[in-house]
Write an enzyme that holds these catalytic residues in place. Structure first.
Site, PDB file in Angstrom:
ATOM      1  N   ASP A 192      74.350  72.501  52.359  1.00 34.91           N
ATOM      2  CA  ASP A 192      75.572  72.194  51.609  1.00 34.91           C
ATOM      3  C   ASP A 192      75.292  71.963  50.121  1.00 34.91           C
ATOM      4  O   ASP A 192      74.187  71.583  49.725  1.00 34.91           O
ATOM      5  CB  ASP A 192      76.201  70.909  52.156  1.00 34.91           C
ATOM      6  CG  ASP A 192      76.920  71.121  53.485  1.00 34.91           C
ATOM      7  OD1 ASP A 192      76.725  72.169  54.129  1.00 34.91           O
ATOM      8  OD2 ASP A 192      77.669  70.214  53.874  1.00 34.91           O
ATOM      9  N   HIS A 212      70.862  69.638  52.241  1.00 34.94           N
ATOM     10  CA  HIS A 212      71.452  70.005  50.949  1.00 34.94           C
ATOM     11  C   HIS A 212      70.457  70.775  50.095  1.00 34.94           C
ATOM     12  O   HIS A 212      69.372  70.252  49.797  1.00 34.94           O
ATOM     13  CB  HIS A 212      71.912  68.741  50.217  1.00 34.94           C
ATOM     14  CG  HIS A 212      73.003  68.009  50.955  1.00 34.94           C
ATOM     15  ND1 HIS A 212      72.747  67.200  52.026  1.00 34.94           N
ATOM     16  CD2 HIS A 212      74.349  68.038  50.798  1.00 34.94           C
ATOM     17  CE1 HIS A 212      73.891  66.733  52.497  1.00 34.94           C
ATOM     18  NE2 HIS A 212      74.885  67.216  51.769  1.00 34.94           N
TER      19      HIS A 212
HETATM   20 ZN   LIG Z   1      78.966  68.252  50.415  1.00 34.67          ZN
END
Ligand SMILES: [Zn+2]
Length: 229
Positions: free
Chosen positions: A16, A177
């Site tokens: 993400d 991430h």
């Molecule tokens: Zn996010």
């Protein structure tokens, strides 16, 4: 969590908040070396960074999927003062760009969306009734998760935490991430750990993590939706 009856443990990898030049490139190299598929939930402002769009295109060319993770990641749909304006600004504004990216993949036409749950907190700020209506009308598939090792805080120990989660879950949807935190330096260790557990890494998502699938409401979103939801 998941109701699917399966023999072998499964894991789905998602990245993400990117793409991030200097980080996503390395993630793609590691995934290629491990022949591992993933989905990148990208943010509009990151796509607009120099090199951002090229990285997203490269991810698709290398067999990964792209999902929509809001235009700015600065506002939660269920916390907005003007929910309709938030839908327009955070979802519609980059929809064409995401469609253009995702439409070149094998899963053409599929629209994946992951909301911004600030800090990974799943509460009523995640969606507004207006956002849920929009996502259903526009045939989105909403992808949540069941393994969030908080790699942005635990940039080294996230690997152990994620592997422990995977060990006790039939089908894990892992969120990490591709941001500039240093956490992705540990991605090879995580993938080696998964290989040692003999799990199957798959590109699909379990229905238990898809409250909306191609516009159809599969699970109630009342607990994640502001107002009357
Ligand atoms: Zn996010």
């Amino acid at each position: 969590m998941s109701g699917e009856a399966i023999d072998r443990r499964r894991v789905t990898l998602t990245f993400d908040n990117g793409p991030t030049p200097g980080v996503t490139d390395k993630v793609l190299e590691v995934l290629a070396a491990h022949r591992t598929p993933a989905t990148f939930f990208v943010v509009g402002t990151q796509l607009q960074q120099p090199g951002g769009l090229a990285l997203a295109r490269r991810a698709v060319a290398e067999g990964h999927r792209i999902g929509h993770h809001t235009a700015t990641h600065a506002l939660q749909l269920g916390a907005a003062e003007d929910p309709e304006a938030a839908v327009a600004a955070e979802i519609t504004a980059i929809e064409h760009d995401i469609d253009a990216l995702a439409g070149t993949s094998e899963t053409e036409g599929e629209r994946l969306f992951r909301p911004n749950a600030a800090g990974g907190v799943l509460d009523k700020r995640v969606f507004s009734p207006q956002a849920v209506r929009y996502l259903r009308q526009h045939r989105y598939t909403c992808v949540l998760w069941n393994c969030l090792p908080r790699d942005w805080e635990n940039t080294t120990s996230w690997v152990d935490r994620a592997l422990a989660d995977v060990a006790r879950t039939d089908w894990s949807v892992v969120v990490v991430h591709d941001m500039d935190t240093g956490a992705m330096d540990r991605l090879p260790a995580f993938l080696d750990g998964l290989a040692a557990m003999d799990v199957e890494i798959v590109p699909e998502f379990p229905d238990s993590c898809l409250p909306i699938k191609e516009g159809r409401l599969q699970h109630s979103l009342a607990h994640l939706t502001s107002g009357d939801g």
